[in-house]
Design a protein around this motif. Sequence first.
Motif, mmCIF file in Angstrom:
data_model
loop_
_atom_site.group_PDB
_atom_site.id
_atom_site.type_symbol
_atom_site.label_atom_id
_atom_site.label_comp_id
_atom_site.label_asym_id
_atom_site.label_seq_id
_atom_site.Cartn_x
_atom_site.Cartn_y
_atom_site.Cartn_z
ATOM 1 N N TYR A 98 -21.792 30.305 -54.426
ATOM 2 C CA TYR A 98 -21.561 31.744 -54.380
ATOM 3 C C TYR A 98 -22.753 32.466 -53.770
ATOM 4 O O TYR A 98 -23.899 32.221 -54.137
ATOM 5 C CB TYR A 98 -21.308 32.279 -55.790
ATOM 6 C CG TYR A 98 -21.041 33.769 -55.833
ATOM 7 C CD1 TYR A 98 -19.810 34.278 -55.420
ATOM 8 C CD2 TYR A 98 -22.013 34.653 -56.288
ATOM 9 C CE1 TYR A 98 -19.561 35.643 -55.456
ATOM 10 C CE2 TYR A 98 -21.763 36.021 -56.332
ATOM 11 C CZ TYR A 98 -20.544 36.510 -55.910
ATOM 12 O OH TYR A 98 -20.297 37.856 -55.935
ATOM 13 N N ASP A 99 -22.477 33.349 -52.795
ATOM 14 C CA ASP A 99 -23.497 34.176 -52.165
ATOM 15 C C ASP A 99 -23.363 35.590 -52.709
ATOM 16 O O ASP A 99 -22.445 36.317 -52.334
ATOM 17 C CB ASP A 99 -23.325 34.175 -50.643
ATOM 18 C CG ASP A 99 -24.452 34.906 -49.932
ATOM 19 O OD1 ASP A 99 -25.122 35.748 -50.565
ATOM 20 O OD2 ASP A 99 -24.664 34.657 -48.726
ATOM 21 N N ALA A 101 -24.984 38.240 -52.138
ATOM 22 C CA ALA A 101 -25.163 39.298 -51.143
ATOM 23 C C ALA A 101 -23.857 39.596 -50.414
ATOM 24 O O ALA A 101 -23.560 40.746 -50.080
ATOM 25 C CB ALA A 101 -26.246 38.906 -50.144
ATOM 26 N N LYS A 102 -23.051 38.549 -50.174
ATOM 27 C CA LYS A 102 -21.798 38.708 -49.442
ATOM 28 C C LYS A 102 -20.582 38.675 -50.369
ATOM 29 O O LYS A 102 -19.444 38.819 -49.899
ATOM 30 C CB LYS A 102 -21.673 37.617 -48.383
ATOM 31 C CG LYS A 102 -22.769 37.690 -47.319
ATOM 32 C CD LYS A 102 -22.575 36.627 -46.253
ATOM 33 C CE LYS A 102 -23.654 36.729 -45.174
ATOM 34 N NZ LYS A 102 -23.488 35.693 -44.123
ATOM 35 N N HIS A 103 -20.817 38.444 -51.658
ATOM 36 C CA HIS A 103 -19.729 38.392 -52.650
ATOM 37 C C HIS A 103 -18.634 37.415 -52.214
ATOM 38 O O HIS A 103 -17.443 37.720 -52.258
ATOM 39 C CB HIS A 103 -19.129 39.786 -52.863
ATOM 40 C CG HIS A 103 -20.139 40.818 -53.274
ATOM 41 N ND1 HIS A 103 -20.706 40.855 -54.535
ATOM 42 C CD2 HIS A 103 -20.698 41.838 -52.574
ATOM 43 C CE1 HIS A 103 -21.558 41.857 -54.606
ATOM 44 N NE2 HIS A 103 -21.577 42.478 -53.434
ATOM 45 N N ASP A 104 -19.069 36.246 -51.800
ATOM 46 C CA ASP A 104 -18.112 35.249 -51.312
ATOM 47 C C ASP A 104 -18.674 33.846 -51.549
ATOM 48 O O ASP A 104 -19.858 33.676 -51.833
ATOM 49 C CB ASP A 104 -17.843 35.471 -49.822
ATOM 50 C CG ASP A 104 -16.514 34.880 -49.383
ATOM 51 O OD1 ASP A 104 -15.860 34.220 -50.221
ATOM 52 O OD2 ASP A 104 -16.135 35.074 -48.214
#
Length: 255
Positions: A98-99, A101-104
């Motif tokens: 999970y990233d 910063a990118k919510h993905d």
Amino acid sequence: MVLSHTSSINDKNGYFDLDVINPSKSDQYASSYSPNEPGTTYDYCNLNFNMVGAVIERLSGQRFDQYIKEHILDPLQLYAGYCVDSLDQNKFVTLYEYDPAKHDFFPQPSAYNPRSLEIKNYTLGHSTPIFSPTGGMKISAVDLAKYMGMHMNYGTGLNGKQIIKKRNSKIMQTPITAEEGYGLALRSINTLIPNKVLIGHTGSAYGLYSAMFFDPKEKFGIVVITNGCRIPENVDFNPLLKDCIQLIYKEMIQQ
């Protein structure tokens, strides 16, 4: 002290290069040593296990991954290993991390990077961290459960093969640090299942989260491996793994 994280060595300068603690190789080596006297305080340190891997190579004269295969994996009839190049890549699952910063979620193929170049230039007792003795084992949940069975039965595998003396296995499972509950590379914890003290360890890398905990007296254990989950910051234990363990235990006692 190394296996119980009381060595006073820390990961401040990283743990994939043993030179970080070598005065002749690093001018920052001193900061890899904590000011506390060895044996007095607990400080989880991944470098400890990479050091142990190097010690195994120097004592045995055998490469770490090959030593583990010969003395642990093969006797227990497990399909696993520290050397990616020796395993069937068709069995590898895609890991997702999970990233925030990118919510993905994004795949992490680097978990399976080949080691052929490093192996070509390998030096026993020094290059060891490329196999990550601190947590680089590639193994399925089924085979990890079989490995857990060996610890649960004090050194004897489910196939009847003994690879650790019973006395030594019990020493591994005995907490040295009361508050943290760590013995020798195994941790005792009483917050997973009410009124149960379980022994084991967790793992996390490349988006993967895992847990292996067992009760050697009642002879039951639980293995959970997952990835692609979002974990809250500053938590002592992955809440998703804890929930999974509790659900599995409830199913077990109902059956």
